[in-house]
Design a protein around this motif. Structure first.
Motif, short mmCIF file in Angstrom:
data_model
loop_
_atom_site.label_atom_id
_atom_site.label_comp_id
_atom_site.label_asym_id
_atom_site.label_seq_id
_atom_site.Cartn_x
_atom_site.Cartn_y
_atom_site.Cartn_z
N ASN A 171 74.24 19.35 -10.71
CA ASN A 171 75.17 19.64 -11.80
C ASN A 171 75.83 18.38 -12.33
O ASN A 171 75.94 18.17 -13.54
CB ASN A 171 76.22 20.64 -11.30
CG ASN A 171 77.07 21.17 -12.43
OD1 ASN A 171 78.25 20.90 -12.52
ND2 ASN A 171 76.45 21.91 -13.34
N VAL A 174 73.38 16.34 -14.58
CA VAL A 174 73.19 16.78 -15.97
C VAL A 174 74.46 16.54 -16.79
O VAL A 174 74.38 16.20 -17.98
CB VAL A 174 72.72 18.26 -16.09
CG1 VAL A 174 71.32 18.41 -15.51
CG2 VAL A 174 73.71 19.24 -15.49
N ARG A 177 74.52 13.01 -17.83
CA ARG A 177 73.55 12.75 -18.91
C ARG A 177 74.12 13.19 -20.26
O ARG A 177 73.97 12.51 -21.27
CB ARG A 177 72.22 13.45 -18.61
CG ARG A 177 71.34 12.65 -17.65
CD ARG A 177 70.11 13.43 -17.25
NE ARG A 177 69.33 13.89 -18.41
CZ ARG A 177 68.53 14.95 -18.39
NH1 ARG A 177 68.39 15.67 -17.29
NH2 ARG A 177 67.86 15.29 -19.47
N THR A 210 74.01 24.33 -14.61
CA THR A 210 73.08 23.20 -14.65
C THR A 210 71.90 23.52 -15.57
O THR A 210 71.51 22.70 -16.41
CB THR A 210 72.56 22.88 -13.23
OG1 THR A 210 73.69 22.63 -12.40
CG2 THR A 210 71.64 21.67 -13.22
N THR A 211 71.35 24.73 -15.43
CA THR A 211 70.20 25.12 -16.25
C THR A 211 70.57 25.10 -17.73
O THR A 211 69.80 24.61 -18.57
CB THR A 211 69.74 26.55 -15.86
OG1 THR A 211 69.58 26.59 -14.44
CG2 THR A 211 68.44 26.91 -16.53
N GLU A 214 70.90 21.57 -18.97
CA GLU A 214 69.55 21.00 -19.13
C GLU A 214 68.92 21.46 -20.44
O GLU A 214 68.34 20.66 -21.18
CB GLU A 214 68.65 21.41 -17.96
CG GLU A 214 68.74 20.44 -16.80
CD GLU A 214 68.05 20.95 -15.54
OE1 GLU A 214 67.69 22.15 -15.48
OE2 GLU A 214 67.90 20.15 -14.61
N GLU A 215 69.07 22.75 -20.74
CA GLU A 215 68.54 23.28 -22.00
C GLU A 215 69.19 22.61 -23.19
O GLU A 215 68.53 22.25 -24.16
CB GLU A 215 68.80 24.80 -22.08
CG GLU A 215 67.72 25.63 -21.43
CD GLU A 215 67.91 27.11 -21.76
OE1 GLU A 215 68.01 27.46 -22.96
OE2 GLU A 215 67.99 27.92 -20.81
N LYS A 218 67.85 19.22 -23.73
CA LYS A 218 66.51 19.27 -24.34
C LYS A 218 66.63 19.43 -25.85
O LYS A 218 65.95 18.78 -26.63
CB LYS A 218 65.71 20.43 -23.73
CG LYS A 218 64.43 19.96 -23.03
CD LYS A 218 63.66 21.13 -22.48
CE LYS A 218 63.88 21.27 -20.97
NZ LYS A 218 63.47 22.60 -20.46
#
Lengths: 377, 259
Positions: A171, A174, A177, A210-211, A214-215, A218
């Motif tokens: 977590n 990301v 980032r 986190t997911t 990440e999306e 992207k």
């Protein structure tokens, strides 16, 4: 998911901070609340419970006044208010860290005034580079672990704790980032949105959060950066409250690209290096966190850290965003201001409160500050 | 080419009209309730003797706490930048401006162009502002404009604690009840305000020379008391209340020239 939909998820989590926690509770999971700052959520997670941040309220505070003086910070008064008005009745436990005089006293008040089944105070070392700090903190974390095991009825194995640490490290990665992306692509998502994504992590399921981030990353990778001429600012302080202050900064022609906030950069790094004893790893992470007014280090002073952070982020100015009556910030301020002045970084101090509706004066100061740096709307 | 600077303060609104660098009109008026309406009336009134209307202005800049509600202004600039600019233009050797307004007091550090280097402003509190003086004048049944001169008549000022306007008012009332001379109470009030302002402005490291602006600068008792506490003679412009509007008008002139 489109960017707007993803952002809506984070906004919803922050608007209804206890929605996920209450859902978990209904499904039979234990829910443990934590107050800012630095409670090791990994331990709660490893005990199979759901950790949820309790971060004050922007609603009217009055019940807390019977227990806590009105010149205590509105963050802690707001946390107590939510306990007293029943908003936290769903909690199976609450962990209050000792970061200042107010948090120290709040634990006693909580025990006296509220019937949360498990109430704990987490005592971190204040002189973090003393030789005893690491050993002491390991012992304190072991005590917390024992109590959490008793509260949840589940033994926290080293394996489970390492798994939880990995979930939280992922977590943080990301979030860092996204933070870096925003620092160079300031015009794509607003400062308030960036900080909303970070804050949402305190209320949502970590893996799900986190997911989603990440999306989002992207989607953002496809967006080319525009040339943003706005003034780049850093913020130092506790929390970005009231949230409108971040909107105001952008309206007035500036953008936030660095911070040391409890609900900002301090929540992200560094990772826990979990190859050995996981409790020791948690202790080491705590001692290596970015500086904060509640702790003291002679080897890594906060003022030097702030100057470095401001310079690395290429900011034109620093806003000290302090909660009114926050003693650690009040004491640190003079040193930090002098360090900024010496480094030639223009700076301003704004004192705000939760549930504060009058931001007119703050607007004048911020606008004058931005004018001073040659920016304006 | 005519330009306007409008300063909508919490108690008074001020306007300056410049024609090719020269002041050709000025006005000070109580702000009253509706700022949009007040600012319209203000501009009409200041332009009337010149035979002009708002539409004849090449540019207008608004400042002061009501700056966002001036419909005919093309730009808003904070009073901090405007006071700096105005004083910097008139007195290029001034490095510190102390502005004592109706609702807040400020300390502003400027360079020889009048650009702001640093500033400090009182928090949401009336103590140390024009409003405080007004409340005290009412409590003592003395005209606000007489307060400063009366303060100079005292030889033994009373000690007034100034943590809060409300507390100070009840302290003043109890001193009156004890029969203490009004001039001593008034002198004490001025001392307390000056202390409050000086301790705030010291946060930006005061550099000479110092100018005092805003309605508070028209109070001779306060100016003398500030000089004592600062250990320095201060500069008071001829029209201290109009400096913000003057600075705004200078910004408006820039705007018109860059068009």
């Amino acid at each position: 998911m489109a960017i707007e939909q993803l952002l809506a998820r984070f906004n919803a989590a922050v608007a209804e901070p206890y929605a996920e926690a209450k859902k978990r509770k209904e499904q039979g999971q234990k829910v443990i609340g934590w107050l800012p700052t630095d409670v090791p959520e990994e331990l709660i997670h490893a005990a199979g419970a759901f950790p949820v941040g309790v971060l004050g309220t922007n609603e009217h505070i009055y019940l807390a006044d019977a227990h806590l003086q009105t010149w205590a910070c509105s963050l802690m008064r707001g946390c107590l208010e939510q306990g007293l008005n029943g908003n936290l009745d769903f909690l199976d436990g609450i962990i209050i860290p000792h970061t200042c005089d107010t948090t120290r006293m709040l634990v006693g008040i909580w025990r006296h005034a509220l019937s949360t089944p498990y109430i704990d105070n987490y005592l971190m070392p204040r002189q973090i580079d003393r030789p005893s700090a690491r050993t002491y903190l390991k012992g304190e974390l072991a005590r917390l672990k024992d109590n959490l095991e008793k509260c949840t009825g589940k033994v926290i194995t080293n394996e489970a704790l390492k798994d939880s640490i990995n979930v939280f490290n992922a977590n943080r990665t990301v979030l860092r980032r996204l933070y870096e992306y925003h620092s160079t692509n300031t015009a794509v998502i607003s400062s308030r949105m960036l900080y909303t994504v970070i804050k949402a992590a305190m209320f949502m399921d970590k893996a799900e959060h986190t997911t989603l981030v990440e999306e989002l990353l992207k989607e953002l990778a496809n967006i080319s950066t525009s040339n943003d001429k706005r003034v780049r600012l850093a913020i130092s302080g506790g929390v970005w409250e009231p949230p409108e202050i971040l909107d105001m900064i952008e309206e007035l022609g500036a953008v936030v690209v660095a911070d040391d906030l409890l609900t900002g950069a301090r929540y992200m790094g560094p990772d826990v290096i979990a190859d050995g004893d996981p409790l020791d790893a948690l202790a080491v992470r705590q001692l290596n966190r970015i500086p904060f007014g509640g702790f003291d280090s002679t080897t890594r002073e906060r003022r030097g850290f702030l100057v470095e952070t401001a310079q690395n982020a290429g900011v034109q100015g620093m806003v000290f965003l302090h909660l009114k009556f926050c003693e650690p910030e009040n004491y640190d301020y003079n040193d930090m201001r002098e360090a900024m002045n010496k480094a030639g970084i223009p700076n301003i101090r704004l004192e705000t409160e939760y549930a504060n509706t009058s931001l007119g004066q703050a607007r004048t100061r911020l606008q004058a500050f931005i004018e001073m740096m040659g920016g304006s709307k | 080419m005519y330009v306007a600077g409008i300063d909508i303060g919490s108690i008074y609104s001020k306007a300056i009209i410049l024609k090719d660098n020269q002041v050709v009109g000025s006005l000070v008026k109580r702000t009253g309730g509706e700022i949009k309406v007040a600012s319209q009336k203000l501009i009409e009134e200041v332009l009337m003797p010149l035979g002009l209307q708002a539409a004849d202005l090449r540019a207008a800049v608004a400042t002061g706490y009501g700056r966002i509600s001036v419909p005919f202004a093309q730009k808003q600039v904070t009073e901090i930048s405007c006071f700096g600019r105005g004083i910097g233009h008139l007195f290029p050797y001034v490095r510190t401006v102390i502005d004592i307004g109706g609702q807040d007091s400020k300390g502003i550090k400027i360079d020889d162009q009048g650009s702001v280097d640093d500033f400090v402003m009182n928090d949401k509190c009336a103590a140390g502002t024009g409003r405080f003086l007004e409340v005290m004048a009412n409590a003592l049944e003395v005209k606000l404009e007489d307060m400063g001169l009366l303060a100079l008549l005292s030889n033994s000022p009373e000690e007034i604690g100034i943590t809060c306007t409300v507390f100070a008012e009840s302290q003043v009332i109890s001193l009156v009840a004890k029969g203490r001379p009004k001039v001593d109470i008034i002198a004490g009030i001025h001392q307390a305000i000056a202390e409050r302002i000086v301790s705030m402005v010291k946060m930006i490291r005061i550099e000479e020379r110092i100018a005092i602006t805003g309605g508070g600068a028209k109070n001779i008792g306060l100016v003398r008391e500030l000089e004592k506490k600062l250990g320095s003679k201060v500069i008071v412009p001829e029209e201290p209340q109009l400096i913000g509007a003057y600075g705004a008008a200078l910004f408006a002139q820039d705007l018109a020239r860059n068009e």
